[in-house]
Every structure is written in C-alpha cells, then in structure tokens.
Design a protein around this motif. Structure first.
Motif, PDB file in Angstrom:
ATOM      1  N   ALA A   1       0.835  -1.207   0.000  1.00  0.00           N
ATOM      2  CA  ALA A   1       0.000   0.000   0.000  1.00  0.00           C
ATOM      3  C   ALA A   1       0.869   1.256   0.000  1.00  0.00           C
ATOM      4  N   LYS A   2       1.953   1.208   0.793  1.00  0.00           N
ATOM      5  CA  LYS A   2       2.881   2.346   0.855  1.00  0.00           C
ATOM      6  C   LYS A   2       3.532   2.571  -0.507  1.00  0.00           C
ATOM      7  N   LYS A   3       3.954   1.451  -1.113  1.00  0.00           N
ATOM      8  CA  LYS A   3       4.645   1.526  -2.402  1.00  0.00           C
ATOM      9  C   LYS A   3       3.731   2.115  -3.480  1.00  0.00           C
ATOM     10  N   LEU A   4       2.463   1.759  -3.416  1.00  0.00           N
ATOM     11  CA  LEU A   4       1.514   2.238  -4.430  1.00  0.00           C
ATOM     12  C   LEU A   4       0.887   3.580  -4.038  1.00  0.00           C
ATOM     13  N   LYS A   5       1.365   4.102  -2.906  1.00  0.00           N
ATOM     14  CA  LYS A   5       0.895   5.401  -2.394  1.00  0.00           C
ATOM     15  C   LYS A   5      -0.616   5.384  -2.122  1.00  0.00           C
ATOM     16  N   ALA A   6      -1.091   4.271  -1.617  1.00  0.00           N
ATOM     17  CA  ALA A   6      -2.507   4.173  -1.259  1.00  0.00           C
ATOM     18  C   ALA A   6      -2.673   4.685   0.174  1.00  0.00           C
ATOM     19  N   PRO A   7      -3.658   5.548   0.418  1.00  0.00           N
ATOM     20  CA  PRO A   7      -3.838   6.042   1.793  1.00  0.00           C
ATOM     21  C   PRO A   7      -4.452   4.942   2.666  1.00  0.00           C
ATOM     22  N   PHE A   8      -3.766   4.554   3.730  1.00  0.00           N
ATOM     23  CA  PHE A   8      -4.285   3.454   4.556  1.00  0.00           C
ATOM     24  C   PHE A   8      -3.946   3.665   6.021  1.00  0.00           C
ATOM     25  N   ASN A   9      -4.652   2.924   6.866  1.00  0.00           N
ATOM     26  CA  ASN A   9      -4.406   2.967   8.301  1.00  0.00           C
ATOM     27  C   ASN A   9      -3.904   1.585   8.716  1.00  0.00           C
ATOM     28  N   GLU A  10      -2.711   1.550   9.300  1.00  0.00           N
ATOM     29  CA  GLU A  10      -2.087   0.270   9.679  1.00  0.00           C
ATOM     30  C   GLU A  10      -2.942  -0.559  10.621  1.00  0.00           C
ATOM     31  N   LYS A  11      -3.790   0.148  11.381  1.00  0.00           N
ATOM     32  CA  LYS A  11      -4.592  -0.567  12.382  1.00  0.00           C
ATOM     33  C   LYS A  11      -5.808  -1.270  11.759  1.00  0.00           C
TER      34      LYS A  11
END
Lengths: 261, 94
Positions: A89-99
C-alpha cells in the motif's frame, strides 16, 4: 496441511480453502523469482500441479518474498502478511491505516489502482464500462465519474467483485502472459475488454516505480492483488443451484438463478 | 514516550508469535484429559473404523463451522476443511 509450522491467520486459511486453479497464478508469480525456494521443496515436487496440497508453503513463500533475506533468517519466517500488505500500500501510495484489517487495506490498494485506471480513461470509455458492469450512465465526467465507480466498488456486491477480477486478470495477463481461467465468464469479458488498455497503462506506470532492490515487489504487488481478489471470491456466498458467486453475504436469493441461498 | 516503528513491529511480531505458540491445554492439573479431546479422538477412531457415514461426517463439519459465533465465511470454510481433513478416513488409512 503440515508442510510447515509457519502460520499467518490473514493468509493461510484463505489459501488453504482455495482451489488449484486459484493458486496456480500465485505459484506462477512466485516461480518468476530466481530466489524462490518453493520449487525445490519435496511437497511441491510430489504434488504439483495439485497446489492445494502445499498451500501453507505458498503462504510461507509469499511472506518470505515480502522481507529481506537476512531479516527472514533472523526471524525464522517472513514478515506477517499484514505487514506485506501495508508495504505494498505504501509503495503504491494508497492512503491506509495500519490498524485496519488486511481486507480493508487490500481494498484501498484496489481503489488506488481503479482510480488511476479511470483517470486515464476517456469519458466514452467510462460510460461504456459503467453500462457493462450494470450501472446507469450519468456521473461519468471527471472526478465525479471516478467517484461514482469508487462508490460502486465500496458498496461491495457483484459489481465490486467484477472490478476486482478485472484488475487481477489484467495484471496476470501483463505479468504472466495469460489471464485467470475462471474470469472468462460472459458477464466479465466485455467489461474486461474496455479496461484492458487503461489498466495496462496504469500497471506499467506502477512498475516503473517498483525498485529492483529490497522486498520483491514484483512478486508481492501482483500476489497481494490476486489474494485480495481471492478474499472477495472465497468470502462470498455460493449458489448451490448454479454455483454463481454472491458477494453480498446478506443476500437471501441468488441474483443469477433466483434460488434461495 | 511514543514507540518507534521498529519497537511497534517487534511488539506485534512478539504478540503474533505468542498467539501461534499458545499451547492447547489437553490435561488438567491432576493429569486428567480434557473431555473435549476424548470426544475428538473418539470421532477420529470411529471415522477410521468407517463407522461414520459421509453424511454424518458432513454434518459434524457443518456444525463445527457454527460452534463459535462471529466467524467470517472464509474462516468457516477453513474450519470445515480442517474437520473434513481430520475425519478423512482414506487419508488416515493410507
């Protein structure tokens, strides 16, 4: 299945209930890397192409592909699947919440691919796609058009599943040269042909971002997308009459044949 | 003080490892077996002796899916597969 004691609650149950056909693509993704260790395993040699006999090894291999070799050796296993999905998700620059759950983060990844794909489509292509997946033409201009598709995707149900299969199928085509076997259904084929070009361009653009060093994103990105599709497919209800996938788990009747679920 | 990313990851890995390694207590303090283990082994024994019909094994697997509430469809299918594998007589006899 006892090929390995390494278990991940977010990955193993899903892969262990998947069919050989579902696992085939994952095995092909893994076999592309020279550093893979799956094909040298005794269980693989004994049972291939009966992939469901060593689904736990496939899960282990995917996790190892998501981590640094030295760190894997220190840990005794690859990073957790949750961590791999967060990395992708980080690599694809997707906004996400780790939790959030793995399923939620996977959906965010699919959404970012879908958004980029839709942004590269013309208005007429969007209208055609919306019509093909059963939506009514209307909000197809600019940002509103993309938002309309994202709303359809977030609403779940068969249309959301359709879009996910289209993305996973297109990625398999680009990387492996062939698509998913089960995706050749009549309802998906037309929509797929509309998305072929734009998804191809999106994935090619994403590939230029992927580093060759570090975690094997060339394996983990397509694997995570394929697993996201499998989670939608296997997490759905199945009609006992016509075997149709019913992603809406609250449905009382099959949308294809009308039989009670 | 807030945890660093490395500390957070380490804590999460430790928690996952601990979850995975939690032993199932099959014996009580005085050495007696948990009755649930006896039931499971008795069923396995019956399955090995082909005393359980396919429909009965199927019923046990379907019931096992629903024993604990709030599980997802994937978990339910997984539990069903585990139970069917456990009671699969052909595999046991091989």
């Amino acid at each position: 299945m006892n090929n390995t004691a390494i278990f991940d609650a977010d990955l193993n149950p899903l892969l262990e209930i998947a069919s050989n056909e579902d696992l085939e693509i994952l095995v092909e993704y893994l076999n592309q890397k020279i550093s893979e260790t799956l094909s040298v395993n005794d269980a693989y040699k004994a049972h291939t192409p009966n992939h469901s006999k060593y689904a736990d090894l496939i899960a282990k291999e995917i996790r190892e592909m998501g981590g640094n070799s030295f760190a894997n050796a220190y840990r005794g296993e690859g990073p957790s699947y949750h961590e791999i999905v967060c990395d992708v998700a980080k690599k694809l620059k997707a906004p996400f919440n780790e939790k959030k759950s793995v399923e939620d983060i996977e959906n965010t990844i699919l959404e970012i691919i879908l958004t980029q794909t839709l942004d590269s489509m013309s208005e007429s292509e969007r209208e055609e796609l919306l019509k093909e997946i059963g939506g009514k033409a209307g909000f197809t201009k600019g940002g509103a058009g993309t938002a309309a598709f994202i709303t359809i995707f977030r609403a779940g149900g068969f249309k959301s599943y359709q879009l996910t299969v289209i993305i996973a199928n297109q990625i398999a085509k680009i990387i492996l040269g062939h698509g998913l076997k089960f995706a050749a259904g009549a309802s998906l084929t037309r929509a797929m042909s509309i998305l072929t070009g734009p998804i191809g361009m999106t994935i090619t653009a994403l590939w230029t971002l992927v580093d060759l060093a570090g975690p094997s994103y060339k394996v983990t990105i397509p694997s995570v997308i394929h697993i996201a599709m499998l989670r939608k497919k296997l997490g759905a209800l199945e009609c006992s009459g016509c075997n149709a996938v019913i992603p809406d788990t609250t449905a009382k009747f099959c949308s294809e044949c009308g039989e009670a679920v | 003080m807030a945890m660093t990313d490395v500390e957070r990851q380490k804590r999460r890995r430790d928690r996952l490892k601990a979850e995975k390694l939690t032993p199932l207590l099959v014996k009580g303090k005085s050495g007696e077996f948990d009755p649930r283990i006896r039931v499971a082994l008795a069923l396995k024994e019956l399955a090995n002796q082909k005393e359980l019909s396919h429909s009965m094994i199927d019923k046990i697997a379907t019931t096992a899916m629903e024993v604990f509430p709030n599980t997802t469809i994937i978990q339910k299918k997984y539990i069903r597969k585990l139970v069917l594998d456990y009671l699969n007589t052909e595999e046991c006899n091989a």
